[in-house]
Design an enzyme around this catalytic site. Structure first.
Site, short mmCIF file in Angstrom:
data_model
loop_
_atom_site.label_atom_id
_atom_site.label_comp_id
_atom_site.label_asym_id
_atom_site.label_seq_id
_atom_site.Cartn_x
_atom_site.Cartn_y
_atom_site.Cartn_z
CE LYS A 1 21.63 -19.51 35.86
NZ LYS A 1 21.50 -20.88 36.54
CB SER B 1 24.29 -17.03 36.09
OG SER B 1 24.02 -18.28 35.83
CE LYS C 1 25.44 -14.71 40.62
NZ LYS C 1 25.22 -15.72 39.57
P1 NAD Z 1 32.01 -20.84 42.77
O1 NAD Z 1 31.78 -19.74 43.71
O2 NAD Z 1 32.30 -22.30 43.50
O3 NAD Z 1 33.26 -21.07 41.61
C1 NAD Z 1 33.59 -20.11 41.24
C2 NAD Z 1 35.08 -19.99 40.52
O4 NAD Z 1 35.53 -18.58 39.98
C3 NAD Z 1 35.94 -19.86 42.08
O5 NAD Z 1 36.59 -20.96 41.85
C4 NAD Z 1 36.80 -18.57 42.13
O6 NAD Z 1 37.72 -18.65 43.03
C5 NAD Z 1 36.80 -18.14 40.35
N1 NAD Z 1 37.45 -16.90 40.79
C6 NAD Z 1 36.84 -15.32 41.01
N2 NAD Z 1 36.99 -14.39 40.92
C7 NAD Z 1 38.07 -14.72 40.09
C8 NAD Z 1 38.95 -14.05 39.14
N3 NAD Z 1 39.29 -12.68 39.20
N4 NAD Z 1 40.26 -14.49 39.01
C9 NAD Z 1 39.99 -16.12 38.77
N5 NAD Z 1 38.78 -16.58 39.46
C10 NAD Z 1 38.98 -16.04 39.84
O7 NAD Z 1 30.37 -20.61 41.79
P2 NAD Z 1 29.63 -21.87 40.94
O8 NAD Z 1 29.19 -22.58 41.70
O9 NAD Z 1 30.94 -22.78 40.31
O10 NAD Z 1 28.77 -20.74 40.13
C11 NAD Z 1 30.02 -20.49 38.82
C12 NAD Z 1 28.87 -19.62 38.02
O11 NAD Z 1 27.61 -20.62 37.08
C13 NAD Z 1 27.84 -18.39 38.84
O12 NAD Z 1 27.64 -16.95 38.09
C14 NAD Z 1 26.41 -19.57 38.91
O13 NAD Z 1 26.10 -18.60 39.42
C15 NAD Z 1 26.62 -20.09 38.00
N6 NAD Z 1 25.78 -21.60 38.09
C16 NAD Z 1 26.06 -22.40 39.21
C17 NAD Z 1 25.13 -23.14 39.36
C18 NAD Z 1 25.21 -23.82 40.73
O14 NAD Z 1 24.95 -25.20 40.57
N7 NAD Z 1 26.50 -23.97 41.36
C19 NAD Z 1 24.33 -23.44 38.63
C20 NAD Z 1 24.12 -23.23 37.36
C21 NAD Z 1 24.80 -21.35 37.24
#
Ligand code: NAD
Length: 293
Positions: free
Chosen positions: A170, A95, A238
């Site tokens: 979104k 997102s 965010k």
């Molecule tokens: P998170 O922080 O748990 O996971 C993000 C992952 O990206 C981490 O494992 C991190 O190590 C990795 N990462 C970051 N920078 C990186 C890089 N340069 N190279 C390689 N890996 C890298 O986040 P999440 O909760 O999984 O959310 C991910 C996306 O999905 C976000 O944009 C969030 O807004 C969206 N989202 C989350 C949810 C939720 O309920 N958690 C629901 C819908 C959408």
């Protein structure tokens, strides 16, 4: 066809597991090596850098926190564009700001690759069940060709328009979710302060007009005081920031979103940035000097 998956966090891990279950060959990368090991144990191949994925995968999915992370992974030194051959398709399921999607897309097509912005809704439980809602922007022909991959992780996959449309959709979703959690918190604090059991209030109203997916997902968490994420307050801040920036950019205002944004900021200052967004209830508990339970 080999699929690359970059970003194995709360969402990326279960999403990649569902791709494996659907029979796709997966190559995974995250800078957190423990996350990579977990998904390799489920049947994926490990990549130690983005280059390996860019050179070996026809489709690359990214599931990263925000715009700067996606820019770094796609456009940065050592990123996807530095190594991927033309014809590669990037499906960004993070997102991020719609404007950032459009910027990244412009660089991507210049190099002969394609890109869809395909953020998801549903949180960790639906990522585990493979029933996420996916909202997709980009070239319709690319969408038609690759929708099947997204369907392996989702209950619904809807095409919403040109690149950036997925992330605009979104943001609309995130505004509704944030305002719903605030409304629920306000109602449960009223009930508690007025001496009525908030659990019974929830049970009584959930089947009526006030009932919602948000209420059913978040009220039980608040009532059990379980603020384990789920979806972190930091990530919702965010999204609301992206919603406010986008609304100012297109010339409108989101007064309720701005108010809830400030509540979330106050909670972050209190050290609750890593808590689930249902912890918005704690803001109201402070105002009322009572706990919802
Ligand atoms: P998170 O922080 O748990 O996971 C993000 C992952 O990206 C981490 O494992 C991190 O190590 C990795 N990462 C970051 N920078 C990186 C890089 N340069 N190279 C390689 N890996 C890298 O986040 P999440 O909760 O999984 O959310 C991910 C996306 O999905 C976000 O944009 C969030 O807004 C969206 N989202 C989350 C949810 C939720 O309920 N958690 C629901 C819908 C959408």
């Amino acid at each position: 066809m080999k699929i690359g998956f970059i970003g194995l966090g709360i969402m990326g891990k279960p999403m990649s597991r569902n791709l494996l279950k659907a029979g796709y060959a997966l190559v995974v990368y995250d800078r957190n090596h423990a996350a990579v090991d977990e998904i390799v144990a489920a049947g994926a191949q490990a990549a130690h850098n983005i280059k390996t994925i860019a050179q070996s995968c026809q489709v690359i999915i990214t599931m990263l926190p925000n715009s700067p992370h996606v820019k770094e992974v796609v456009l940065g030194e050592g990123g996807i564009l530095a190594f991927a051959p033309s014809g590669t398709v990037i499906i960004d399921m993070s997102s991020i700001a719609p404007l950032a999607s459009r910027e990244i897309h412009a660089a991507v097509i210049k190099k002969g690759l394609s890109m869809l912005d395909a953020p998801v809704s549903g949180g960790e439980p639906k990522a585990i069940d493979g029933t996420l809602s996916v909202m997709v922007g980009g070239d319709k022909a690319v969408f038609d060709k690759y929708a099947g991959i997204m369907k392996a992780m989702a209950g619904s996959v809807v095409y919403t328009g040109e690149i950036g449309a997925g992330n605009v959709t979104k943001l609309a979703n995130q505004v509704i979710v944030a305002l719903n959690i605030a409304a629920m918190s306000e109602a449960l604090i009223l009930a508690t302060k007025a001496g009525v059991d908030p659990e019974l209030v929830y049970q009584a109203i959930r089947g009526g007009l006030a009932g919602s997916t948000v209420l059913d997902a978040k009220a039980p968490m608040v009532l059990k005081r379980n603020f384990k994420p789920g979806f972190r307050i930091d990530l919702h801040i965010k999204d609301l920031q992206n919603a406010l920036d986008t609304s100012h950019g297109v010339g409108t205002s989101l007064p309720l979103t701005a108010a809830v944004m400030e509540m979330m900021q106050a909670l972050r200052t209190e050290g609750l940035g890593q808590a689930d967004h249902s912890a918005l209830a704690c803001y109201y508990e402070k105002l009322a000097n009572i706990e919802i339970q």
